[in-house]
Motif scaffolding. Structure first.
Motif, PDB file in Angstrom:
ATOM      1  N   GLU A  55       0.819  -1.218   0.000  1.00 49.05           N
ATOM      2  CA  GLU A  55       0.000   0.000   0.000  1.00 49.05           C
ATOM      3  C   GLU A  55       0.849   1.262   0.000  1.00 49.05           C
ATOM      4  N   GLU A  56       2.026   1.198   0.585  1.00 49.06           N
ATOM      5  CA  GLU A  56       2.852   2.396   0.758  1.00 49.06           C
ATOM      6  C   GLU A  56       3.200   3.106  -0.550  1.00 49.06           C
ATOM      7  N   PRO A  57       3.740   2.410  -1.565  1.00 49.63           N
ATOM      8  CA  PRO A  57       4.067   3.143  -2.797  1.00 49.63           C
ATOM      9  C   PRO A  57       2.822   3.668  -3.521  1.00 49.63           C
ATOM     10  N   PHE A  58       1.721   2.945  -3.429  1.00 51.56           N
ATOM     11  CA  PHE A  58       0.497   3.421  -4.080  1.00 51.56           C
ATOM     12  C   PHE A  58      -0.017   4.685  -3.398  1.00 51.56           C
ATOM     13  N   TYR A  59       0.084   4.727  -2.084  1.00 52.56           N
ATOM     14  CA  TYR A  59      -0.322   5.907  -1.333  1.00 52.56           C
ATOM     15  C   TYR A  59       0.545   7.108  -1.741  1.00 52.56           C
ATOM     16  N   ALA A  98      -2.568   5.684 -10.266  1.00 56.50           N
ATOM     17  CA  ALA A  98      -2.263   4.967  -9.022  1.00 56.50           C
ATOM     18  C   ALA A  98      -3.398   4.042  -8.591  1.00 56.50           C
ATOM     19  N   LYS A  99      -4.629   4.538  -8.582  1.00 58.81           N
ATOM     20  CA  LYS A  99      -5.761   3.722  -8.108  1.00 58.81           C
ATOM     21  C   LYS A  99      -6.000   2.493  -8.990  1.00 58.81           C
ATOM     22  N   PRO A 100      -6.090   2.650 -10.324  1.00 59.72           N
ATOM     23  CA  PRO A 100      -6.310   1.447 -11.146  1.00 59.72           C
ATOM     24  C   PRO A 100      -5.174   0.430 -11.034  1.00 59.72           C
ATOM     25  N   VAL A 101      -3.947   0.916 -10.932  1.00 52.94           N
ATOM     26  CA  VAL A 101      -2.813  -0.005 -10.797  1.00 52.94           C
ATOM     27  C   VAL A 101      -2.883  -0.709  -9.445  1.00 52.94           C
ATOM     28  N   GLU A 102      -3.209   0.040  -8.399  1.00 50.70           N
ATOM     29  CA  GLU A 102      -3.345  -0.561  -7.066  1.00 50.70           C
ATOM     30  C   GLU A 102      -4.466  -1.606  -7.053  1.00 50.70           C
ATOM     31  N   ARG A 103      -5.578  -1.293  -7.686  1.00 44.38           N
ATOM     32  CA  ARG A 103      -6.706  -2.229  -7.732  1.00 44.38           C
ATOM     33  C   ARG A 103      -6.303  -3.518  -8.448  1.00 44.38           C
ATOM     34  N   THR A 104      -5.612  -3.367  -9.572  1.00 41.51           N
ATOM     35  CA  THR A 104      -5.162  -4.549 -10.325  1.00 41.51           C
ATOM     36  C   THR A 104      -4.165  -5.362  -9.500  1.00 41.51           C
ATOM     37  N   HIS A 105      -3.253  -4.679  -8.851  1.00 43.86           N
ATOM     38  CA  HIS A 105      -2.271  -5.357  -7.998  1.00 43.86           C
ATOM     39  C   HIS A 105      -2.970  -6.138  -6.894  1.00 43.86           C
ATOM     40  N   ARG A 106      -3.951  -5.513  -6.257  1.00 44.29           N
ATOM     41  CA  ARG A 106      -4.707  -6.161  -5.180  1.00 44.29           C
ATOM     42  C   ARG A 106      -5.470  -7.381  -5.711  1.00 44.29           C
ATOM     43  N   GLU A 107      -6.067  -7.263  -6.887  1.00 41.61           N
ATOM     44  CA  GLU A 107      -6.793  -8.402  -7.476  1.00 41.61           C
ATOM     45  C   GLU A 107      -5.848  -9.563  -7.754  1.00 41.61           C
ATOM     46  N   ILE A 108      -4.661  -9.246  -8.251  1.00 45.38           N
ATOM     47  CA  ILE A 108      -3.670 -10.297  -8.503  1.00 45.38           C
ATOM     48  C   ILE A 108      -3.261 -10.957  -7.187  1.00 45.38           C
ATOM     49  N   LEU A 109      -3.000 -10.143  -6.169  1.00 49.72           N
ATOM     50  CA  LEU A 109      -2.640 -10.708  -4.866  1.00 49.72           C
ATOM     51  C   LEU A 109      -3.750 -11.586  -4.313  1.00 49.72           C
ATOM     52  N   ASP A 110      -4.991 -11.158  -4.472  1.00 52.49           N
ATOM     53  CA  ASP A 110      -6.119 -11.960  -3.993  1.00 52.49           C
ATOM     54  C   ASP A 110      -6.115 -13.337  -4.645  1.00 52.49           C
TER      55      ASP A 110
END
Length: 75
Positions: free
Chosen positions: A16-20, A32-44
């Motif tokens: 979360e830190e670099p996205f913030y 930032a938000k779309p990339v963070e969302r995609t990253h989170r979906e991949i992690l899930d």
């Protein structure tokens, strides 16, 4: 499962830190938000897969390895 849960929690908090930080920079704030969302979906998906794989390994191990009572009877 507890170890995976701990790793997942730490991973998400560190990620979360670099996205913030990117959200605060004008050049990156739009992406930032779309990339963070995609990253989170991949992690899930990754952590769900690891949990599923762990359950399969536990089931197979129970079938392959003798239980404690069988070991006690041999000794």
């Amino acid at each position: 499962d507890k170890t995976l849960e701990a790793v997942e929690t730490v991973h998400y908090s560190i990620a979360e830190e670099p996205f913030y930080a990117m959200q605060k920079l004008p050049l990156f704030s739009q992406v930032a938000k779309p990339v963070e969302r995609t990253h989170r979906e991949i992690l899930d998906v990754v952590y769900r897969s690891l949990r599923f794989g762990g359950k399969i390994v536990h089931r197979v191990a129970k079938k392959v390895a003798p239980d404690d009572s069988a070991i006690l009877k041999l000794g």
